[in-house]
Design an enzyme around this catalytic site. Structure first.
Site, mmCIF file in Angstrom:
data_model
loop_
_atom_site.group_PDB
_atom_site.id
_atom_site.type_symbol
_atom_site.label_atom_id
_atom_site.label_comp_id
_atom_site.label_asym_id
_atom_site.label_seq_id
_atom_site.Cartn_x
_atom_site.Cartn_y
_atom_site.Cartn_z
ATOM 1 N N GLU A 55 12.205 8.364 25.435
ATOM 2 C CA GLU A 55 13.162 8.490 26.593
ATOM 3 C C GLU A 55 14.601 8.045 26.185
ATOM 4 O O GLU A 55 14.818 7.138 25.302
ATOM 5 C CB GLU A 55 12.714 7.569 27.671
ATOM 6 N N ALA A 139 3.691 -7.721 22.830
ATOM 7 C CA ALA A 139 4.885 -7.930 22.704
ATOM 8 C C ALA A 139 5.809 -8.458 23.689
ATOM 9 O O ALA A 139 6.717 -9.392 23.520
ATOM 10 C CB ALA A 139 5.627 -6.864 21.964
ATOM 11 N N ASP A 227 4.643 2.511 33.739
ATOM 12 C CA ASP A 227 5.994 2.817 33.832
ATOM 13 C C ASP A 227 6.017 4.391 33.151
ATOM 14 O O ASP A 227 7.242 4.761 32.673
ATOM 15 C CB ASP A 227 6.938 2.132 32.893
HETATM 16 P P1 NAD Z 1 1.811 -4.310 23.541
HETATM 17 O O1 NAD Z 1 1.128 -2.927 23.152
HETATM 18 O O2 NAD Z 1 2.626 -5.221 22.760
HETATM 19 O O3 NAD Z 1 0.892 -5.126 24.570
HETATM 20 C C1 NAD Z 1 0.183 -4.448 25.565
HETATM 21 C C2 NAD Z 1 -1.096 -5.472 25.695
HETATM 22 O O4 NAD Z 1 -1.883 -4.913 26.662
HETATM 23 C C3 NAD Z 1 -2.161 -5.551 24.533
HETATM 24 O O5 NAD Z 1 -2.390 -6.304 23.914
HETATM 25 C C4 NAD Z 1 -3.280 -4.805 25.326
HETATM 26 O O6 NAD Z 1 -4.741 -5.221 24.435
HETATM 27 C C5 NAD Z 1 -3.283 -4.869 26.389
HETATM 28 N N1 NAD Z 1 -3.967 -4.401 27.485
HETATM 29 C C6 NAD Z 1 -4.331 -2.993 27.645
HETATM 30 N N2 NAD Z 1 -5.091 -2.850 28.425
HETATM 31 C C7 NAD Z 1 -5.475 -3.902 29.094
HETATM 32 C C8 NAD Z 1 -6.409 -4.235 30.038
HETATM 33 N N3 NAD Z 1 -7.011 -3.379 30.954
HETATM 34 N N4 NAD Z 1 -6.286 -5.479 30.522
HETATM 35 C C9 NAD Z 1 -5.703 -6.275 29.764
HETATM 36 N N5 NAD Z 1 -5.155 -6.359 28.593
HETATM 37 C C10 NAD Z 1 -4.708 -4.875 28.428
HETATM 38 O O7 NAD Z 1 2.951 -3.482 24.586
HETATM 39 P P2 NAD Z 1 4.112 -4.484 25.221
HETATM 40 O O8 NAD Z 1 5.394 -4.101 24.362
HETATM 41 O O9 NAD Z 1 3.820 -5.743 25.490
HETATM 42 O O10 NAD Z 1 4.341 -3.397 26.423
HETATM 43 C C11 NAD Z 1 3.416 -3.712 27.534
HETATM 44 C C12 NAD Z 1 3.852 -2.517 28.690
HETATM 45 O O11 NAD Z 1 4.961 -2.869 29.321
HETATM 46 C C13 NAD Z 1 3.877 -1.214 28.168
HETATM 47 O O12 NAD Z 1 3.045 -0.528 28.986
HETATM 48 C C14 NAD Z 1 5.065 -0.917 28.231
HETATM 49 O O13 NAD Z 1 5.436 0.535 28.616
HETATM 50 C C15 NAD Z 1 5.767 -1.590 29.624
HETATM 51 N N6 NAD Z 1 7.026 -2.157 29.263
HETATM 52 C C16 NAD Z 1 7.727 -1.979 30.478
HETATM 53 C C17 NAD Z 1 9.043 -2.428 30.762
HETATM 54 C C18 NAD Z 1 9.649 -2.475 31.934
HETATM 55 O O14 NAD Z 1 10.827 -2.760 31.945
HETATM 56 N N7 NAD Z 1 9.323 -1.997 33.164
HETATM 57 C C19 NAD Z 1 9.720 -2.883 29.509
HETATM 58 C C20 NAD Z 1 9.108 -2.883 28.280
HETATM 59 C C21 NAD Z 1 7.690 -2.482 28.279
#
Ligand code: NAD
Length: 335
Positions: A55, A139, A227
């Site tokens: 994006e 993360a 998202d």
């Molecule tokens: P990441 O991959 O580091 O962490 C995501 C975690 O979710 C993983 O540890 C995974 O095992 C866990 N997970 C997946 N399905 C699950 C479930 N059903 N139950 C419990 N845990 C589950 O990713 P990240 O960088 O931490 O980002 C997390 C999410 O937040 C992503 O979807 C990302 O797109 C979104 N995000 C949104 C914003 C925003 O502004 N809204 C900003 C950054 C990231």
């Protein structure tokens, strides 16, 4: 042109501390939301690819322009040991178009996302919230806890992830803080007794991390992981039965939890809450969902603040990316 690398962000945090940086960032985002109508806004430009999305997120006001490049590839950690979300960004002067700064934005995205969550919660969640639940311990998770801990007196953090190594990692990183850490066996147990629930999971499908039956008392739900079209975390009944606040309706209808509710759905935007045009709080209105997808204004705010701090503390490197010359028509002379 100033260039900020990850080490430079670390230096800024070391200079002023996590708490000060977060508080300044929450203030900066709030300040920019107060001037919402001065910004030229558009939904982000998304390129959907197999297993992910790439994006571009531009925004500007009369003085500065910013954009972020960001991806979302939930399979990355397992498939290639790369982050799910990676980003870079730029800040420029509107009057001349001159780029001011190019920066890493993977870490800055985690900061701005958590700061925006805390800002929304400051207005929408009960003031005396003490129990935070975080589902998804990847993360973004530590940043989420920290931002909330600076706004609320968080005494207990309940947490769950389908990956127990992610849970252990988060607990290890947060053990230095004065908070009771409660690991949970599933999402249902995780949300028991919580005042604030952050869902921050990554999977490119319609998930039901939270359903209506799991919510036993009125609560502030900070839903971050839904998202993208086809990527949500909450049951549509839960969304329908709660008050919802979004960042930018036009973009959230495409990408947020509200994508389930059809084109005619309307709800308040965060700027209306910050500017007190709409007054909502869990204590009087019941469950509220902050359906966050991430908006360019938050990237602008974090770039603007970080640029000011980098200049103030002389951090970052000046790289020769934009020509500077006495005869600006003689570009040829450079090569
Ligand atoms: P990441 O991959 O580091 O962490 C995501 C975690 O979710 C993983 O540890 C995974 O095992 C866990 N997970 C997946 N399905 C699950 C479930 N059903 N139950 C419990 N845990 C589950 O990713 P990240 O960088 O931490 O980002 C997390 C999410 O937040 C992503 O979807 C990302 O797109 C979104 N995000 C949104 C914003 C925003 O502004 N809204 C900003 C950054 C990231």
């Amino acid at each position: 042109m100033l260039v900020l690398q990850i080490d430079d962000i670390k230096k800024i945090i070391e200079k002023i501390g996590f708490k000060q940086y977060f508080l300044k960032l929450i203030d900066t985002i709030e300040e920019d939301y107060k001037t919402w109508h001065d910004f030229d806004k558009m939904p982000r430009i998304a390129t959907h690819v197999d297993g992910g999305v790439i994006e571009l997120m531009p925004i500007s006001n009369k003085s500065q322009y910013s954009f972020k490049y960001v991806n979302g590839h939930p399979k990355n950690p397992k498939a290639s040991n790369k982050l799910t979300v990676m980003a870079t960004g730029q800040l420029s002067v509107v009057e001349t178009g001159e780029p001011l700064m190019f920066s890493e934005m993977t870490v800055l995205t985690a900061f701005r996302t958590a700061a925006t969550s805390a800002l929304a919660a400051k207005y929408l969640a009960p003031k005396d919230s003490q129990v935070l639940a975080i589902i998804g311990n990847g993360a973004q998770s530590e940043f989420q806890y920290l931002a909330f801990s600076y706004i609320f007196d968080i005494k207990e953090l309940r947490y769950f992830d389908v990956d127990c190594l992610a849970m252990e990692k988060m607990a290890e990183n947060l053990k230095q803080y004065d908070v009771k850490l409660t690991p949970c066996k599933d999402a249902k147990q995780c949300v028991e007794g919580a005042d604030i629930i952050t869902t921050v999971t990554a999977d490119k499908k319609y998930q039901t991390i939270l359903s209506k039956e799991m919510i036993k008392k009125d609560v502030f739900i900070n839903a971050l992981g839904g998202d993208c079209p086809g990527k949500t975390e909450l049951s549509s009944e839960l969304v329908k039965d709660s008050h919802v606040v979004v960042e930018f309706l036009e973009q959230s209808k495409i990408e947020g939890e509200i994508q389930h509710l059809g084109d005619d759905y309307v709800c308040p935007e965060l700027h209306e809450i910050v500017n007190k045009e709409v007054n909502l709080n869990v204590s009087k209105d019941g469950t509220i969902i902050f359906d966050s997808v991430g908006f360019a204004l938050q990237d602008y705010s974090v770039l603007r603040l970080t640029y000011e701090l980098a200049k103030e503390h002389d951090i970052g490197v000046e790289l020769n990316l934009i020509p500077e010359m006495s005869d600006v028509k003689d570009l040829y002379s450079l090569v």
